[in-house]
Scaffold this active site. Structure first.
Site, PDB file in Angstrom:
ATOM      1  N   ARG A  64      15.153  21.378   1.875  1.00  0.00           N
ATOM      2  CA  ARG A  64      14.932  20.252   3.486  1.00  0.00           C
ATOM      3  C   ARG A  64      16.446  19.897   2.608  1.00  0.00           C
ATOM      4  O   ARG A  64      17.197  19.142   3.883  1.00  0.00           O
ATOM      5  CB  ARG A  64      14.332  19.210   2.710  1.00  0.00           C
ATOM      6  CG  ARG A  64      12.810  20.625   2.999  1.00  0.00           C
ATOM      7  CD  ARG A  64      11.612  19.618   2.679  1.00  0.00           C
ATOM      8  NE  ARG A  64      10.576  20.481   3.323  1.00  0.00           N
ATOM      9  CZ  ARG A  64      10.151  20.671   4.392  1.00  0.00           C
ATOM     10  NH1 ARG A  64      10.128  19.819   5.148  1.00  0.00           N
ATOM     11  NH2 ARG A  64       8.740  20.982   4.545  1.00  0.00           N
ATOM     12  N   LEU A  92      11.108  14.859   6.233  1.00  0.00           N
ATOM     13  CA  LEU A  92      12.180  14.067   5.286  1.00  0.00           C
ATOM     14  C   LEU A  92      11.838  13.821   4.251  1.00  0.00           C
ATOM     15  O   LEU A  92      11.281  13.734   3.753  1.00  0.00           O
ATOM     16  CB  LEU A  92      13.191  12.699   6.480  1.00  0.00           C
ATOM     17  CG  LEU A  92      13.412  13.379   8.452  1.00  0.00           C
ATOM     18  CD1 LEU A  92      13.132  12.381   8.766  1.00  0.00           C
ATOM     19  CD2 LEU A  92      14.240  14.414   8.642  1.00  0.00           C
ATOM     20  N   ASN A 106       9.254   5.578  13.204  1.00  0.00           N
ATOM     21  CA  ASN A 106       8.211   6.835  14.059  1.00  0.00           C
ATOM     22  C   ASN A 106       7.116   6.318  14.217  1.00  0.00           C
ATOM     23  O   ASN A 106       5.744   5.052  14.224  1.00  0.00           O
ATOM     24  CB  ASN A 106       7.983   7.276  12.704  1.00  0.00           C
ATOM     25  CG  ASN A 106       7.042   8.768  13.320  1.00  0.00           C
ATOM     26  OD1 ASN A 106       7.319   9.125  13.976  1.00  0.00           O
ATOM     27  ND2 ASN A 106       5.989   9.271  11.983  1.00  0.00           N
ATOM     28  N   HIS A 108       2.969   7.131  14.902  1.00  0.00           N
ATOM     29  CA  HIS A 108       2.101   8.300  14.873  1.00  0.00           C
ATOM     30  C   HIS A 108       0.662   7.891  15.694  1.00  0.00           C
ATOM     31  O   HIS A 108       0.231   7.023  15.332  1.00  0.00           O
ATOM     32  CB  HIS A 108       1.703   7.671  13.129  1.00  0.00           C
ATOM     33  CG  HIS A 108       0.538   8.874  12.232  1.00  0.00           C
ATOM     34  ND1 HIS A 108       0.919  10.599  12.062  1.00  0.00           N
ATOM     35  CD2 HIS A 108      -0.153   8.501  11.986  1.00  0.00           C
ATOM     36  CE1 HIS A 108      -0.330  10.857  11.537  1.00  0.00           C
ATOM     37  NE2 HIS A 108      -1.363  10.469  11.576  1.00  0.00           N
ATOM     38  N   THR A 140       9.308   6.418   5.756  1.00  0.00           N
ATOM     39  CA  THR A 140       9.139   6.032   3.723  1.00  0.00           C
ATOM     40  C   THR A 140       9.773   7.216   3.249  1.00  0.00           C
ATOM     41  O   THR A 140       8.755   8.128   4.268  1.00  0.00           O
ATOM     42  CB  THR A 140       8.958   4.803   3.039  1.00  0.00           C
ATOM     43  OG1 THR A 140       7.744   5.755   3.392  1.00  0.00           O
ATOM     44  CG2 THR A 140       8.968   3.954   3.340  1.00  0.00           C
ATOM     45  N   LEU A 143       5.127  10.803   3.852  1.00  0.00           N
ATOM     46  CA  LEU A 143       4.331  10.687   4.645  1.00  0.00           C
ATOM     47  C   LEU A 143       3.752   9.762   5.705  1.00  0.00           C
ATOM     48  O   LEU A 143       2.296   9.210   4.411  1.00  0.00           O
ATOM     49  CB  LEU A 143       3.580  12.511   4.934  1.00  0.00           C
ATOM     50  CG  LEU A 143       3.712  12.904   6.118  1.00  0.00           C
ATOM     51  CD1 LEU A 143       5.039  13.307   6.879  1.00  0.00           C
ATOM     52  CD2 LEU A 143       2.567  13.503   6.154  1.00  0.00           C
ATOM     53  N   ASP A 144       4.284   9.073   6.890  1.00  0.00           N
ATOM     54  CA  ASP A 144       3.118   8.532   7.129  1.00  0.00           C
ATOM     55  C   ASP A 144       2.539   7.364   6.700  1.00  0.00           C
ATOM     56  O   ASP A 144       1.383   7.021   6.865  1.00  0.00           O
ATOM     57  CB  ASP A 144       2.197   8.799   7.689  1.00  0.00           C
ATOM     58  CG  ASP A 144       2.566  10.078   8.803  1.00  0.00           C
ATOM     59  OD1 ASP A 144       2.340  11.190   8.758  1.00  0.00           O
ATOM     60  OD2 ASP A 144       3.259   9.998   9.942  1.00  0.00           O
ATOM     61  N   GLN A 172      -0.941   5.319  25.088  1.00  0.00           N
ATOM     62  CA  GLN A 172      -1.320   4.007  24.209  1.00  0.00           C
ATOM     63  C   GLN A 172       0.294   4.107  23.730  1.00  0.00           C
ATOM     64  O   GLN A 172       1.289   2.629  23.460  1.00  0.00           O
ATOM     65  CB  GLN A 172      -1.994   3.827  23.915  1.00  0.00           C
ATOM     66  CG  GLN A 172      -3.081   3.129  24.298  1.00  0.00           C
ATOM     67  CD  GLN A 172      -3.208   1.767  25.716  1.00  0.00           C
ATOM     68  OE1 GLN A 172      -2.261   1.440  25.201  1.00  0.00           O
ATOM     69  NE2 GLN A 172      -3.801   2.608  26.414  1.00  0.00           N
ATOM     70  N   GLU A 173       0.973   5.167  23.849  1.00  0.00           N
ATOM     71  CA  GLU A 173       2.164   5.483  22.753  1.00  0.00           C
ATOM     72  C   GLU A 173       3.192   5.218  23.552  1.00  0.00           C
ATOM     73  O   GLU A 173       4.555   4.681  23.406  1.00  0.00           O
ATOM     74  CB  GLU A 173       2.520   7.031  22.759  1.00  0.00           C
ATOM     75  CG  GLU A 173       0.838   8.164  21.289  1.00  0.00           C
ATOM     76  CD  GLU A 173       0.810   9.068  20.586  1.00  0.00           C
ATOM     77  OE1 GLU A 173       2.414   9.654  20.963  1.00  0.00           O
ATOM     78  OE2 GLU A 173       0.278   9.445  20.575  1.00  0.00           O
TER      79      GLU A 173
HETATM   80  C1  GRF Z   1       2.556  12.362  19.962  1.00  0.00           C
HETATM   81  O1  GRF Z   1       1.122  12.950  20.144  1.00  0.00           O
HETATM   82  C2  GRF Z   1       3.375  11.707  18.663  1.00  0.00           C
HETATM   83  O2  GRF Z   1       2.218  10.767  17.989  1.00  0.00           O
HETATM   84  C3  GRF Z   1       3.390  12.847  18.036  1.00  0.00           C
HETATM   85  O3  GRF Z   1       4.260  14.662  18.454  1.00  0.00           O
HETATM   86  C4  GRF Z   1       2.915  13.900  19.869  1.00  0.00           C
HETATM   87  C5  GRF Z   1       4.168  14.314  20.791  1.00  0.00           C
HETATM   88  O4  GRF Z   1       4.777  13.335  21.213  1.00  0.00           O
HETATM   89  N1  GRF Z   1       4.150  11.894  17.153  1.00  0.00           N
HETATM   90  P1  GRF Z   1       5.908  13.787  22.297  1.00  0.00           P
HETATM   91  O5  GRF Z   1       4.949  13.856  23.876  1.00  0.00           O
HETATM   92  O6  GRF Z   1       6.612  14.934  21.983  1.00  0.00           O
HETATM   93  O7  GRF Z   1       6.717  12.883  22.338  1.00  0.00           O
END
Ligand code: GRF
Length: 196
Positions: A64, A92, A106, A108, A140, A143-144, A172-173
């Site tokens: 990594r 990461l 990020n 999630h 950070t 994770l998440d 919503q994202e």
């Molecule tokens: C989404 O559900 C996002 O929350 C997660 O990856 C999925 C795909 O995202 N992190 P995208 O369509 O590639 O932006």
């Protein structure tokens, strides 16, 4: 502010962010980065004339730190101020997240701190949750797990499949992430809560 967006797939979140970074928005996309050469998001960015960098993780075979060193050197030329992870499916290490502390966010697909990790929609359904959603947080080493900057909620409806729920959350994202990046790029880290 110059924003690098990292993705591994279709990049629908990247597209929402790029399309919002216009006019008086304090940021502009400077590079789209992927670990997957044929990621849909890379082709889309190229077609838009946005710089792209592909760093395939496979040649590094789980080293990594070496993968991240290559990422960093390829990033340097674009001089990003902020990194947005948007469907970037590589963990990461602390070496990278510490270097970008306070400058990397990020999205999630769950209401953190619930359902860190994968398969969040299936897990929410399995638990019988009536409310689900998505979270934008600072990245950070854990994770998440970083400070939460924004959340959006959706109802879980009778008969929902994981795919139904994923689609409802994704809408919503695409509202939440651009709204949080506008504030974050202006130095505003106050919590944003959106209700659909
Ligand atoms: C989404 O559900 C996002 O929350 C997660 O990856 C999925 C795909 O995202 N992190 P995208 O369509 O590639 O932006």
């Amino acid at each position: 502010k110059r924003v690098a967006i990292f993705l591994s797939g279709g990049g629908s979140n990247m597209r929402a962010l790029v399309e919002d970074m216009t006019g008086d928005h304090p940021a502009r996309p400077c590079v789209i980065v992927s670990n997957v050469a044929d990621a849909g998001g890379i082709a889309w960015a190229k077609a838009r004339g946005i710089a792209t960098e592909v760093v395939d993780h496979k040649p590094f075979q789980g080293d990594r730190a070496a993968f991240e060193a290559e990422l960093s050197s390829r990033l340097a030329a674009h001089a990003p101020d902020i990194i947005c992870l948007a469907g970037f499916m590589r963990k990461l290490t602390a070496g990278f997240t510490d270097a970008w502390a306070g400058r990397m966010i990020n999205i999630h697909p769950s209401l953190l701190p619930f359902y860190k990790g994968l398969h969040t929609h299936a897990r929410a359904l399995e638990a019988g949750d009536k409310v689900h959603g998505c979270t934008v947080h600072e990245v950070t080493a854990a994770l998440d797990d970083g400070p939460i900057l924004g959340q959006a909620r959706v109802p879980v409806l009778a008969g929902d499949t994981a795919d139904d729920l994923a689609k409802r959350v994704l809408v919503q994202e695409h509202r939440l992430y651009p709204a949080v990046l506008r504030r974050f790029a202006a130095g505003d880290r106050s919590l944003l809560t959106l209700d659909s």
